[in-house]
Design a protein around this motif. Sequence first.
Motif, mmCIF file in Angstrom:
data_model
loop_
_atom_site.group_PDB
_atom_site.id
_atom_site.type_symbol
_atom_site.label_atom_id
_atom_site.label_comp_id
_atom_site.label_asym_id
_atom_site.label_seq_id
_atom_site.Cartn_x
_atom_site.Cartn_y
_atom_site.Cartn_z
ATOM 1 N N MET A 137 32.608 34.239 44.505
ATOM 2 C CA MET A 137 32.471 35.524 45.191
ATOM 3 C C MET A 137 33.080 36.609 44.306
ATOM 4 S SD MET A 137 31.018 35.564 48.253
ATOM 5 C CE MET A 137 31.780 36.833 49.279
ATOM 6 N N PRO A 138 32.488 37.790 44.292
ATOM 7 C CA PRO A 138 33.104 38.885 43.532
ATOM 8 C C PRO A 138 34.398 39.330 44.194
ATOM 9 C CG PRO A 138 31.304 39.715 44.860
ATOM 10 C CD PRO A 138 31.267 38.215 44.994
ATOM 11 N N GLU A 139 35.199 40.049 43.439
ATOM 12 C CA GLU A 139 36.435 40.574 44.007
ATOM 13 C C GLU A 139 36.114 41.526 45.150
ATOM 14 O OE1 GLU A 139 38.631 43.391 41.701
ATOM 15 O OE2 GLU A 139 36.867 44.076 40.603
ATOM 16 N N VAL A 192 32.247 49.716 47.369
ATOM 17 C CA VAL A 192 31.365 49.540 46.218
ATOM 18 C C VAL A 192 29.953 49.122 46.622
ATOM 19 C CG1 VAL A 192 33.218 49.054 44.585
ATOM 20 C CG2 VAL A 192 32.233 47.181 45.937
ATOM 21 N N ALA A 193 29.749 48.752 47.877
ATOM 22 C CA ALA A 193 28.418 48.385 48.370
ATOM 23 C C ALA A 193 28.425 48.520 49.882
ATOM 24 C CB ALA A 193 28.039 46.964 47.959
ATOM 25 N N ARG A 219 27.448 43.383 39.639
ATOM 26 C CA ARG A 219 28.731 42.693 39.796
ATOM 27 C C ARG A 219 28.764 41.783 41.022
ATOM 28 N NH1 ARG A 219 32.732 47.920 38.685
ATOM 29 N NH2 ARG A 219 31.343 48.948 37.168
ATOM 30 N N GLY A 220 27.610 41.631 41.701
ATOM 31 C CA GLY A 220 27.540 40.726 42.844
ATOM 32 C C GLY A 220 27.920 41.334 44.169
ATOM 33 N N TYR A 221 28.146 42.659 44.210
ATOM 34 C CA TYR A 221 28.611 43.274 45.451
ATOM 35 C C TYR A 221 27.531 43.284 46.536
ATOM 36 C CZ TYR A 221 32.408 45.035 42.461
ATOM 37 O OH TYR A 221 33.470 45.138 41.592
ATOM 38 N N ALA A 222 26.277 43.483 46.162
ATOM 39 C CA ALA A 222 25.203 43.488 47.164
ATOM 40 C C ALA A 222 25.100 42.135 47.856
ATOM 41 C CB ALA A 222 23.874 43.858 46.512
ATOM 42 N N GLY A 223 25.185 41.067 47.081
ATOM 43 C CA GLY A 223 25.146 39.726 47.677
ATOM 44 C C GLY A 223 26.325 39.486 48.593
ATOM 45 N N ALA A 224 27.503 39.942 48.172
ATOM 46 C CA ALA A 224 28.712 39.724 48.968
ATOM 47 C C ALA A 224 28.634 40.448 50.300
ATOM 48 C CB ALA A 224 29.940 40.176 48.186
ATOM 49 N N VAL A 225 28.211 41.723 50.298
ATOM 50 C CA VAL A 225 28.166 42.467 51.549
ATOM 51 C C VAL A 225 27.038 41.948 52.446
ATOM 52 C CG1 VAL A 225 26.634 44.377 50.841
ATOM 53 C CG2 VAL A 225 28.452 44.774 52.516
ATOM 54 N N THR A 226 25.934 41.483 51.863
ATOM 55 C CA THR A 226 24.860 40.911 52.670
ATOM 56 C C THR A 226 25.317 39.618 53.336
ATOM 57 O OG1 THR A 226 23.191 41.863 51.198
ATOM 58 C CG2 THR A 226 22.483 40.073 52.638
#
Length: 273
Positions: A137-139, A192-193, A219-226
């Motif tokens: 997971m991103p920070e 950030v997202a 940076r993977g933020y879209a995946g993390a928030v989804t």
Amino acid sequence: MHWHLTEDVDGFLTRTGDFLRSRPALHTSQLTRLEKLRTDEEKGTLFGHLEQEGEVTAIFYRRPSQRLIVTAISAEQADALAEQLSELDHPLCGVTAEDDTAAAFAEAWHRRTGAAAVPGVRVRLHRLGTLIPPDPMPEGHAVDGRDHAEVVRWCDEFAAAVGQAPVADERAWAASNFAGKDFTFWATETPVAMAGSTPMLAGMVRVDPVYTPDRFRGRGYAGAVTVAVSRAALAAGATDVMLYTDPANVTSNALYRRIGYIPIAGFSGYDFA
């Protein structure tokens, strides 16, 4: 093949609600938009439904100066609808529906009225299977979007990025598709997202929109928030968690498939010249 027409949204939903709720995944847009129209009625909106042996088998609605929205129907049913609407002199600026239905109605409308159909928006509908969080997971962490002014700023930025009308004005916000949704941010030292989600209807929640500003992408933020919004929907009891993508966006389609979203249908829009 006779479509029943009305401008009474409450009577329409009473008659067609069971049909819409019978397929909440494919009817995600109709469920959310009609619920909004039920609570904030827009004068001049036309509703219609088709029955066979006493059962509702299809519906449509058309808001003033907006495209016709219709559920899946056969080419023959599309032709009957085009004939009925053209005889009533109901102007249409376009149609949006599942790919085959949209193409069939656009062809029928052209045949009946001579109006040319210009291909427009295309989207792909996905349904969540098994949620698979990114590894690693991103920070960062999920934060509820409780600051209305901040949510409006982000949605206005998203609208500008995708070519939609601005929503910074409160009147524009109230009339937009953003109003009434819940929002979640993914934050590090700062948001950030962002991802929105519709209220649950018939066990269905749609993730919409998902937005990462250019400066934070990759940076993977879209995946993390989804994932965060999807997990919250499941925890709340959702049986169908949906989202739309642009079929031409290879990056976002690959992302959503990695976290468990499966494409189930394509939708097309046509504008009538």
